[in-house]
Design an enzyme around this catalytic site. Structure first.
Site, mmCIF file in Angstrom:
data_model
loop_
_atom_site.group_PDB
_atom_site.id
_atom_site.type_symbol
_atom_site.label_atom_id
_atom_site.label_comp_id
_atom_site.label_asym_id
_atom_site.label_seq_id
_atom_site.Cartn_x
_atom_site.Cartn_y
_atom_site.Cartn_z
ATOM 1 N N ARG A 72 -5.889 -5.578 54.323
ATOM 2 C CA ARG A 72 -6.452 -5.989 55.825
ATOM 3 C C ARG A 72 -7.618 -6.636 55.604
ATOM 4 O O ARG A 72 -7.700 -7.786 56.236
ATOM 5 C CB ARG A 72 -6.542 -4.986 56.958
ATOM 6 C CG ARG A 72 -5.230 -4.443 57.078
ATOM 7 C CD ARG A 72 -5.377 -3.275 58.336
ATOM 8 N NE ARG A 72 -5.725 -3.864 59.498
ATOM 9 C CZ ARG A 72 -6.160 -3.051 60.498
ATOM 10 N NH1 ARG A 72 -6.060 -1.924 60.476
ATOM 11 N NH2 ARG A 72 -6.486 -3.736 61.712
ATOM 12 N N CYS A 112 -14.415 -0.351 60.798
ATOM 13 C CA CYS A 112 -12.865 -0.403 60.405
ATOM 14 C C CYS A 112 -11.934 -1.279 61.416
ATOM 15 O O CYS A 112 -12.561 -2.392 61.836
ATOM 16 C CB CYS A 112 -12.500 0.890 60.253
ATOM 17 S SG CYS A 112 -12.499 1.959 61.811
#
Length: 225
Positions: free
Chosen positions: A115, A173
């Site tokens: 990611r 995050c």
């Protein structure tokens, strides 16, 4: 983030009382419990702990689990009287997160490497990472048993990533959950981390914000067309 009023109402429903310690547990190696740990500390609860290793560690130690209907248990529970506010812990705004790597200190991305690199993005509108942020998957802060690594080991890991003991360190995050677990790991390692609660979900929803891709912190930064 929830409002202080909403969090207080929920916490009183859990039976939290002023001056009492709180232990938070989950079945995800503490990654979700860390969010509650951070929120309650930010709201003014002085003593909050995370059960290291979660319910897996609890049951592997031979301890029993209680069963029953959660709604019935909540109805029978004596309401708490805890008074919560907000803003006790330092946080980064989106503008502060943008300047952090170049001006202030180190910014760590707690998501999985794929990611961070922008190879996949299952949730948010754009893939990649905040320019200048360093990839530091929070899963690497846990051992095979789901518990946080020892503080000295974590310190070595973060130093190898470029975290400077004399400079501030921030964490984000996807949606601010596993970044809280990263904050625990950094705290165990002796740092005083600051959280960007909006994290990638907030950043990627602003088309004017540049996005970096690849393994390099600066990558190939682009903005949305």
């Amino acid at each position: 983030m929830p409002t202080a009023e909403a969090l207080q109402a929920a916490a009183r429903g859990w039976g939290l009382r002023d001056g009492r310690a709180v232990v938070v547990a989950d079945a995800l190696n503490g990654l979700s419990a860390a969010r509650a740990w951070w929120l309650l500390r930010d709201a003014g609860v002085e003593s909050v702990r995370v059960l290291d290793g979660g319910l897996r560690a609890w049951t592997e130690s031979g301890r029993a689990l209680e069963t029953g209907d959660a709604a019935e248990a909540a109805a029978a529970r004596e309401p708490g009287d805890v008074v919560l506010t907000s803003g006790r812990l330092p946080v980064l705004t989106i503008d502060e997160a943008a300047d952090y790597p170049a001006v202030v200190g180190t910014l760590l991305d707690a998501r999985a490497g794929e990611r961070y690199r922008g190879e996949v993005e299952p949730i948010d509108p754009r893939a990649g990472h905040i320019p200048g942020a360093i990839s530091a998957p929070v899963a690497d802060s846990l051992g095979d048993d789901g518990r946080f690594l020892h503080g000295d080991v974590l310190r070595e890991r973060f130093e190898a990533l470029g975290v400077n003991a004399d400079a501030p360190v921030g964490a984000y995050c996807g949606s601010g959950v596993t970044a809280a677990a990263q904050a625990i790991a950094l705290t165990l390692a002796g740092y005083q981390p600051v959280l960007y609660p909006g994290s990638w979900s907030a950043w990627s929803n602003h088309p004017d914000r540049p996005v970096a891709t690849g393994a390099s912190p600066d990558g190939a930064a682009t903005t949305a067309a």
